[in-house]
Every structure is written in structure tokens, then in C-alpha cells.
Design an enzyme around this catalytic site. Structure first.
Site, PDB file in Angstrom:
ATOM      1  N   SER A  50       0.912  -1.269   0.054  1.00  0.00           N
ATOM      2  CA  SER A  50       0.070  -0.026  -0.127  1.00  0.00           C
ATOM      3  C   SER A  50       0.913   1.103   0.020  1.00  0.00           C
ATOM      4  O   SER A  50       2.101   1.231   0.379  1.00  0.00           O
ATOM      5  CB  SER A  50      -0.844  -0.053   1.355  1.00  0.00           C
ATOM      6  OG  SER A  50      -0.086   0.290   2.478  1.00  0.00           O
ATOM      7  N   ASP A  83      -1.454  -1.082  -4.150  1.00  0.00           N
ATOM      8  CA  ASP A  83      -2.540  -1.115  -3.318  1.00  0.00           C
ATOM      9  C   ASP A  83      -2.829   0.401  -2.810  1.00  0.00           C
ATOM     10  O   ASP A  83      -2.142   1.036  -2.306  1.00  0.00           O
ATOM     11  CB  ASP A  83      -2.587  -2.020  -2.429  1.00  0.00           C
ATOM     12  CG  ASP A  83      -4.193  -1.994  -1.732  1.00  0.00           C
ATOM     13  OD1 ASP A  83      -5.020  -2.151  -2.428  1.00  0.00           O
ATOM     14  OD2 ASP A  83      -4.193  -2.361  -0.428  1.00  0.00           O
ATOM     15  N   ASP A 105      -6.703   4.735  -6.619  1.00  0.00           N
ATOM     16  CA  ASP A 105      -7.843   5.045  -5.637  1.00  0.00           C
ATOM     17  C   ASP A 105      -8.050   6.539  -5.856  1.00  0.00           C
ATOM     18  O   ASP A 105      -7.407   7.535  -5.076  1.00  0.00           O
ATOM     19  CB  ASP A 105      -7.455   4.802  -4.348  1.00  0.00           C
ATOM     20  CG  ASP A 105      -8.653   4.805  -3.408  1.00  0.00           C
ATOM     21  OD1 ASP A 105      -9.483   5.387  -3.835  1.00  0.00           O
ATOM     22  OD2 ASP A 105      -8.505   4.719  -1.960  1.00  0.00           O
ATOM     23  N   HIS A 177     -12.442  -1.134   6.186  1.00  0.00           N
ATOM     24  CA  HIS A 177     -10.855  -1.017   6.455  1.00  0.00           C
ATOM     25  C   HIS A 177     -10.515  -1.450   7.830  1.00  0.00           C
ATOM     26  O   HIS A 177     -11.208  -0.670   8.757  1.00  0.00           O
ATOM     27  CB  HIS A 177      -9.985  -0.136   5.739  1.00  0.00           C
ATOM     28  CG  HIS A 177      -9.930  -0.111   4.196  1.00  0.00           C
ATOM     29  ND1 HIS A 177     -10.485   0.904   3.534  1.00  0.00           N
ATOM     30  CD2 HIS A 177      -9.690  -1.099   3.469  1.00  0.00           C
ATOM     31  CE1 HIS A 177     -10.333   0.670   2.174  1.00  0.00           C
ATOM     32  NE2 HIS A 177      -9.703  -0.529   2.179  1.00  0.00           N
ATOM     33  N   HIS A 205     -12.712  -5.070  -0.510  1.00  0.00           N
ATOM     34  CA  HIS A 205     -11.527  -4.623   0.491  1.00  0.00           C
ATOM     35  C   HIS A 205     -12.155  -4.825   1.830  1.00  0.00           C
ATOM     36  O   HIS A 205     -13.379  -4.742   1.932  1.00  0.00           O
ATOM     37  CB  HIS A 205     -11.248  -3.345   0.025  1.00  0.00           C
ATOM     38  CG  HIS A 205     -10.438  -2.928  -1.175  1.00  0.00           C
ATOM     39  ND1 HIS A 205      -9.491  -2.110  -1.110  1.00  0.00           N
ATOM     40  CD2 HIS A 205     -10.427  -3.327  -2.202  1.00  0.00           C
ATOM     41  CE1 HIS A 205      -8.995  -2.030  -2.268  1.00  0.00           C
ATOM     42  NE2 HIS A 205      -9.643  -2.765  -3.191  1.00  0.00           N
ATOM     43  N   GLY A 206     -11.366  -4.682   2.974  1.00  0.00           N
ATOM     44  CA  GLY A 206     -11.718  -4.583   4.237  1.00  0.00           C
ATOM     45  C   GLY A 206     -12.153  -6.243   4.606  1.00  0.00           C
ATOM     46  O   GLY A 206     -12.968  -6.037   5.483  1.00  0.00           O
ATOM     47  N   SER A 208     -10.810  -8.297   6.436  1.00  0.00           N
ATOM     48  CA  SER A 208     -10.189  -8.808   7.449  1.00  0.00           C
ATOM     49  C   SER A 208     -11.580  -8.720   8.452  1.00  0.00           C
ATOM     50  O   SER A 208     -11.539  -9.652   9.343  1.00  0.00           O
ATOM     51  CB  SER A 208      -9.282  -7.865   8.140  1.00  0.00           C
ATOM     52  OG  SER A 208      -7.779  -8.063   7.466  1.00  0.00           O
TER      53      SER A 208
END
Length: 278
Positions: A50, A83, A105, A177, A205-206, A208
Site C-alpha cells: 500500500s 494497493d 484510488d 478497512h 476490500h476490508g 479482515s
């Protein structure tokens, strides 16, 4: 297996209804752990760095060269991906270094400016054979498209994909996130609607914060690329903490980073199985 293009891995998975695990790299131990976990299953994997991780290292090139070397030596297909890049110069540098995938992004811009900026980056990357992911969502959300409560509209996602020519699209369906608890509630009907409407692979995304069963269900509903970072950082850090608690006089970094790397590799194998990566 040499470093491969994002198109080869992501488009292939989308066609077959498989998921692809995309995991973030901070230290070299992360990169080698992610590859080891993928090799255990025989699955392709995406190594991501990232913009924040680049800032941590002070520059992109040293960690990028290490990632690319690890990917080139892998026994499974590996994509090296930039990323959440908002810095255009960083995109240019990643492409020049040999990255095979970029996520630009511009989701914090208003819709028209997002389209214009993303189209320009997409054209540049395509001229160099690089796969492009982009993001669409709420303006002003703390986490952009992945602010809690943000949702992507299928008709807007379709228009954005067609206008920009991107190869994959990150959409908001209930994840956020940096979640440390796996309590996200995904909108599976929305995932299916987006999959039906959008002609390119979808990115979650996010992830986790998404429970095991819901990771599998998300892929079955239409997600392809699934990004997981914080969860693996938890695994890494918990292992380091346990080793140091058990051996408080330990000073050799290999003695605690090694077990952490092994723990992450094991968890990557498990996650890739959930994502139906093979």
C-alpha cells in the site's frame, strides 16, 4: 513459476468462479509467508503493497525489488500489486519497476473527477501491459468506498467501469478497512446484483472483518479479488508477542519473526481454501 500479470490471475479466477487472495506486504517476512502459504495449496496469490507501507519504508524500490524477486522464485503464479495508490508518481514508479497490477484510488474525488483521473491512469497502465483496479464510492467517507454504511449502486458501478476501462472494480458491500473483529455484515444480494451488472471482476476490500463462512459466500455471490491485511497482521503480531512472552530474554529477531512468518503462511493456506482459490 514466474511473476504473472494481474489479468492472468484475476480474469482467470472470475471466469472459473474462484476467489483470489490479495494480501498486504509490510516486511519481507510477509512476502515470503504469503508465497509459502499459496504454494502449500498450489494456488495463485497477489502480493500487495500500500501507499502507507511505502511511506513506512521511505521509498518503494527496496521493498518492491524484494517482492518481485520473491515472486519470480515462487512455485505458484504471483501478482505484485500496488494497493490504494493516490499518488500518480507512485503508480508510474511501480509500473517502471515491473509491478503487474495497480490499484489507483481516486474515490475521494467527486464522480466526474474520479472518472477522469482513473481513465488517464488506466490508459497509461494499459500502454505498459499492467492490470488496473479502481474504486468507486461515497465522497467524504473516512474510508472512501469502504466507510461503514457505504454501498455501491450497480448502475453507477457499470457506468464507471465502462467510462474508465478499468480491469477490476472495488465496491462497497458492507466491509470496512482495518477491522480487528470479524463482524462485518456483507450484503450478498448487492454482490450478486453488482456481479450481474458489472462486466469486470469485483474486489472486496476490508475483508479482515469478514467471517470465514461469509468469505466463501462472498466468492459464491460474485466477488473475485479479496483483500486481507489486518487479520494477517493480527496473526503475525500475536505470534511474535507469544514467543517474546515465553522467552523474554530472546534477542535474535529470527527466533520470533520466523514463527510469525510460519503462522501467517499457515493462515494464508486456510484463507485461500475458504476463497476457493483452486
Amino acid at each position: 513459476m514466474p511473476l504473472v500479470s494481474g489479468a492472468e490471475v484475476v480474469l482467470g479466477a472470475a471466469k472459473d468462479g474462484r476467489g483470489v487472495g490479495a494480501f498486504n506486504v509490510i516486511q519481507l517476512e510477509h512476502a515470503t509467508a504469503l508465497i509459502a502459504g499459496a504454494e502449500q495449496l498450489g494456488a495463485p496469490v497477489i502480493l500487495q503493497i500500500s501507499e502507507n507501507a511505502v511511506k513506512y519504508h521511505g521509498s518503494l524500490k527496496p521493498i518492491a525489488v524484494a517482492m518481485l524477486a520473491a515472486a519470480a522464485a515462487a512455485e505458484v503464479p504471483v501478482v505484485v500489486h500496488l494497493d490504494h495508490a493516490m499518488d500518480r508518481d507512485l503508480v508510474t514508479e511501480a509500473v517502471s519497476l515491473g509491478f503487474t497490477s495497480v490499484m489507483y484510488d481516486a474515490s475521494k474525488l467527486d464522480y466526474a473527477d474520479n472518472v477522469a483521473a482513473t481513465t488517464e491512469v488506466t490508459n497509461f497502465c494499459h500502454d505498459h501491459g499492467v492490470f488496473v483496479e479502481a474504486e468507486i464510492g461515497e465522497v467524504g467517507g473516512k474510508d472512501g468506498v469502504h466507510a461503514p454504511g457505504a454501498r455501491t449502486k450497480p448502475e453507477e458501478a457499470l457506468a464507471f467501469a465502462e467510462a474508465t476501462g478499468v480491469d477490476a472494480l472495488a465496491v462497497a458491500v458492507g466491509s470496512s478497512h482495518a477491522m480487528t473483529e470479524r463482524t462485518a455484515e456483507l450484503d450478498f444480494d448487492l454482490i450478486a446484483a453488482l456481479r450481474a451488472a458489472v462486466p469486470v471482476p469485483l474486489v472486496l476490500h476490508g475483508s479482515s472483518g469478514v467471517a470465514d463462512a461469509d468469505l466463501t459466500r462472498a466468492v459464491e455471490a460474485g466477488m473475485t479479488k479479496v483483500n486481507i491485511a489486518t487479520h494477517l497482521n493480527n496473526v503475525f503480531t500475536a505470534t511474535v508477542r507469544q514467543v517474546l512472552n515465553d522467552q523474554p530474554n530472546l534477542v535474535d529477531t529470527r527466533k520470533y519473526l520466523g514463527p510469525a512468518r510460519t503462522a501467517v503462511a499457515t493462515e494464508v493456506t486456510r484463507l485461500l481454501t475458504l476463497l476457493k482459490a483452486v
